[in-house]
Design a protein around this motif. Structure first.
Motif, PDB file in Angstrom:
ATOM      1  N   ARG A 168      16.880  56.793 101.187  1.00 41.79           N
ATOM      2  CA  ARG A 168      17.571  55.720 100.770  1.00 41.79           C
ATOM      3  C   ARG A 168      16.228  54.792 100.763  1.00 41.79           C
ATOM      4  NH1 ARG A 168      23.361  56.293 100.466  1.00 41.79           N
ATOM      5  NH2 ARG A 168      23.309  56.343  98.424  1.00 41.79           N
ATOM      6  N   VAL A 169      15.628  54.751 101.769  1.00 42.19           N
ATOM      7  CA  VAL A 169      14.297  53.799 102.134  1.00 42.19           C
ATOM      8  C   VAL A 169      13.267  54.219 101.113  1.00 42.19           C
ATOM      9  CG1 VAL A 169      12.668  53.121 103.630  1.00 42.19           C
ATOM     10  CG2 VAL A 169      14.811  53.007 104.273  1.00 42.19           C
ATOM     11  N   GLU A 212      13.778  55.839  98.413  1.00 40.05           N
ATOM     12  CA  GLU A 212      14.192  55.346  96.959  1.00 40.05           C
ATOM     13  C   GLU A 212      13.717  53.709  96.818  1.00 40.05           C
ATOM     14  OE1 GLU A 212      18.161  56.479  95.925  1.00 40.05           O
ATOM     15  OE2 GLU A 212      18.340  54.886  94.471  1.00 40.05           O
ATOM     16  N   ALA A 213      14.186  53.125  97.674  1.00 41.44           N
ATOM     17  CA  ALA A 213      13.847  51.654  97.622  1.00 41.44           C
ATOM     18  C   ALA A 213      12.146  51.331  97.488  1.00 41.44           C
ATOM     19  CB  ALA A 213      14.347  50.724  98.642  1.00 41.44           C
ATOM     20  N   LEU A 214      11.430  51.948  98.371  1.00 40.70           N
ATOM     21  CA  LEU A 214      10.171  51.637  98.378  1.00 40.70           C
ATOM     22  C   LEU A 214       9.293  52.211  97.314  1.00 40.70           C
ATOM     23  CD1 LEU A 214       9.348  51.760 102.167  1.00 40.70           C
ATOM     24  CD2 LEU A 214       9.517  49.795 100.718  1.00 40.70           C
ATOM     25  N   MET A 273       9.725  50.524  94.111  1.00 42.51           N
ATOM     26  CA  MET A 273       8.969  49.441  93.854  1.00 42.51           C
ATOM     27  C   MET A 273       7.524  50.125  93.560  1.00 42.51           C
ATOM     28  SD  MET A 273       8.201  46.289  93.694  1.00 42.51           S
ATOM     29  CE  MET A 273       9.423  45.311  94.317  1.00 42.51           C
ATOM     30  N   LEU A 323       2.989  48.289 101.079  1.00 39.53           N
ATOM     31  CA  LEU A 323       3.904  49.513 100.835  1.00 39.53           C
ATOM     32  C   LEU A 323       3.399  50.818 101.142  1.00 39.53           C
ATOM     33  CD1 LEU A 323       6.321  49.448  99.216  1.00 39.53           C
ATOM     34  CD2 LEU A 323       4.993  49.385  96.944  1.00 39.53           C
ATOM     35  N   ILE A 344       3.500  51.409 105.392  1.00 47.79           N
ATOM     36  CA  ILE A 344       5.089  51.653 105.727  1.00 47.79           C
ATOM     37  C   ILE A 344       5.592  53.002 105.229  1.00 47.79           C
ATOM     38  CG2 ILE A 344       7.461  50.865 105.394  1.00 47.79           C
ATOM     39  CD1 ILE A 344       6.359  47.961 105.248  1.00 47.79           C
ATOM     40  N   VAL A 402       7.713  44.195  99.227  1.00 50.02           N
ATOM     41  CA  VAL A 402       8.354  45.227 100.098  1.00 50.02           C
ATOM     42  C   VAL A 402       9.628  44.811 100.320  1.00 50.02           C
ATOM     43  CG1 VAL A 402       8.510  46.156 102.469  1.00 50.02           C
ATOM     44  CG2 VAL A 402       6.281  46.188 101.155  1.00 50.02           C
ATOM     45  N   ALA A 409      12.205  45.197  97.679  1.00 55.07           N
ATOM     46  CA  ALA A 409      12.774  46.656  97.515  1.00 55.07           C
ATOM     47  C   ALA A 409      13.714  46.883  98.659  1.00 55.07           C
ATOM     48  CB  ALA A 409      11.280  47.425  97.773  1.00 55.07           C
ATOM     49  N   LEU A 410      13.456  46.599  99.777  1.00 55.12           N
ATOM     50  CA  LEU A 410      14.341  47.094 100.869  1.00 55.12           C
ATOM     51  C   LEU A 410      15.372  46.128 100.907  1.00 55.12           C
ATOM     52  CD1 LEU A 410      11.509  47.667 103.730  1.00 55.12           C
ATOM     53  CD2 LEU A 410      12.872  49.328 102.397  1.00 55.12           C
ATOM     54  N   MET A 446      18.095  47.178  98.094  1.00 55.25           N
ATOM     55  CA  MET A 446      18.709  48.241  98.786  1.00 55.25           C
ATOM     56  C   MET A 446      19.708  48.260  99.636  1.00 55.25           C
ATOM     57  SD  MET A 446      19.435  51.444  98.628  1.00 55.25           S
ATOM     58  CE  MET A 446      17.961  52.520  97.524  1.00 55.25           C
ATOM     59  N   LEU A 493      16.848  51.238 107.684  1.00 60.68           N
ATOM     60  CA  LEU A 493      16.368  50.006 106.743  1.00 60.68           C
ATOM     61  C   LEU A 493      16.250  48.704 107.498  1.00 60.68           C
ATOM     62  CD1 LEU A 493      15.943  49.565 103.714  1.00 60.68           C
ATOM     63  CD2 LEU A 493      18.692  49.332 103.580  1.00 60.68           C
ATOM     64  N   GLU A 552       8.361  45.754 110.471  1.00 59.75           N
ATOM     65  CA  GLU A 552       7.272  45.538 109.554  1.00 59.75           C
ATOM     66  C   GLU A 552       7.394  44.153 108.715  1.00 59.75           C
ATOM     67  OE1 GLU A 552       4.788  47.500 109.333  1.00 59.75           O
ATOM     68  OE2 GLU A 552       5.914  49.326 110.591  1.00 59.75           O
ATOM     69  N   ARG A 604      17.539  40.883  94.471  1.00 59.58           N
ATOM     70  CA  ARG A 604      16.153  41.102  94.054  1.00 59.58           C
ATOM     71  C   ARG A 604      15.576  39.841  93.383  1.00 59.58           C
ATOM     72  NH1 ARG A 604      14.409  47.077  92.563  1.00 59.58           N
ATOM     73  NH2 ARG A 604      12.583  45.849  91.923  1.00 59.58           N
TER      74      ARG A 604
END
Lengths: 224, 224
Positions: free
Chosen positions: A89-90, A92-94, A97, A155, A158, B90, B93-94, B97, B155, B162, B208
């Motif tokens: 899931r993380v 997918e998000a990052l 982007m 990005l 991380i 970042v 994105a995170l 989600m 997440l 971070e 977002r």
DNA sequence: AATTACATTACTGTCAACAGTTTTGAGAAA
DNA sequence: TTTCTCAAAACTGTTGACAGTAATGTAATT
């Protein structure tokens, strides 16, 4: 791998010497069971250094690879189904982007590199795996290239430190779904197409769909 | 703050004692200029411990708050325009989600808590700031609550370690755009609405958009 | 035989000291 | 006065040792 920015070669820790990589190699070689206690003295002996640097390195892995409990030492984090799903899931998000930004910022060199990786991938599928694109490694190369092409150092850091790293550790124990490489290739193509078209929205969507498929595949491969 | 899962209280390091928080307090108190060298011995003296624990703690902050170069020691990372923008990307994105997952997983308690925070926020704007919702702190509460309600521990950990962390450090030096609090409130409302409607797609989009606005605001406030 | 109490062992957290490198500063030369 | 040389000081990286705590194994008791 893009030449934009300064790319602090990332990867969990690049401080003094090359101790951390060796420590990781030792840890992930399978010597230690997933939940078992890891002795600092043992590691120190095995790597030929004192406990000080070992403690520092372990501290840097805390939360990601290793779990520390006061007076009880560190243990390898175990990758259960839930944690694996969370990682995807993380991702997918990052990476969604990252693909978006890459569609805006990538250089021609970046795109050429990606095309090259697609071709390698194709050769592997057609049997003449003449080298290079080992499944897993090659796939990671592809994704890292896109993240680098995004031009966003934070990005990249991380993703390297938190995500790829743990996934690499997991891949050592788990296989891949059979037809996955073929499906992945066409999904990769869709992503690169969107990058060439300089279409951020489409790039992000393609990447997220790809990683959603990858998640299902990885979770499916988990119950063998 | 939601009671789902086990919520390893996160925050950069929870290992042995409460040294890391004190170290952070010392570092971010402004004693040290952004690019200046930070002496380990100095910190050790100031915190009343030996250099060993200090080194471990600093190592854990490496890449996030502090930059280490071999034989040269550590320096406070400086937050320039580019880094700030990257952090917000970042975040977008995170937390996007996170909002999506929260729309699927949040409990009624989570939603009630969010409603409460909205009301506090409103009171602050209307002048009778009777307490609690300090701009900045309260805003972070809101976002942390959503991230917690997502039920995704990974997440949450990444965002805490971070992102929020560095932003908190930055907020110490920079103000906010004038009308921002009012705009933020209505954006927050849109997010909570989507959560109540259990609409993941809309929740992610709302979050977002909110963070894109926040990014513009933060970057705008940077050139005073 | 099973269980509890206790002493031994092993390990983590911390510290002070040492080796090697970088920075600082004084003194000589221009 | 400015610049260059070089020795002293400061600091990082690492080590071995010590204190306190959890785990281990033995012996006595039920």
């Amino acid at each position: 791998m893009s030449e934009g920015k300064r790319d602090t070669d990332s990867a969990t820790g690049q401080s003094p010497d090359g101790l951390l990589p060796r420590l990781l190699e030792t840890i992930s070689s399978g010597h230690f069971a997933p939940g078992q206690r890891i002795s600092e003295s043992e590691l120190a002996r095995q790597l030929g250094v004192s406990r000080g640097p070992i403690r520092e390195a372990l501290g840097r892995l805390e939360g990601r690879v290793v779990e520390r409990r006061p007076n009880l030492g560190v243990r390898l984090i175990e990758m259960d189904r839930e944690k694996l799903e969370e990682l995807f899931r993380v991702r997918e998000a990052l990476e969604g982007m990252a693909a978006r930004l890459a569609a805006e910022n990538s250089t021609n060199t970046d795109l050429q590199r990606l095309t090259g990786l697609l071709e390698q991938h194709e050769r592997v599928i057609q049997g003449d795996a003449q080298g290079g694109y080992l499944q897993g490694i090659g796939d990671e190369d592809f994704h890292v290239s896109i993240v680098s092409a995004s031009g966003c150092g934070t990005l990249k850091r991380i993703l390297m430190d938190e995500v790829y790293f743990q996934l690499r550790l997991h891949r050592r124990r788990s296989g891949t779904q059979p037809g996955r490489a073929r499906a992945a290739l066409s999904e990769h193509r869709a992503i690169v197409d969107a990058l060439y078209a300089r279409n951020p929205e489409r790039a992000e969507i393609a990447m997220r769909e790809h990683l959603r498929s990858a998640r299902f595949s990885a979770l499916g491969a988990l119950e063998e």
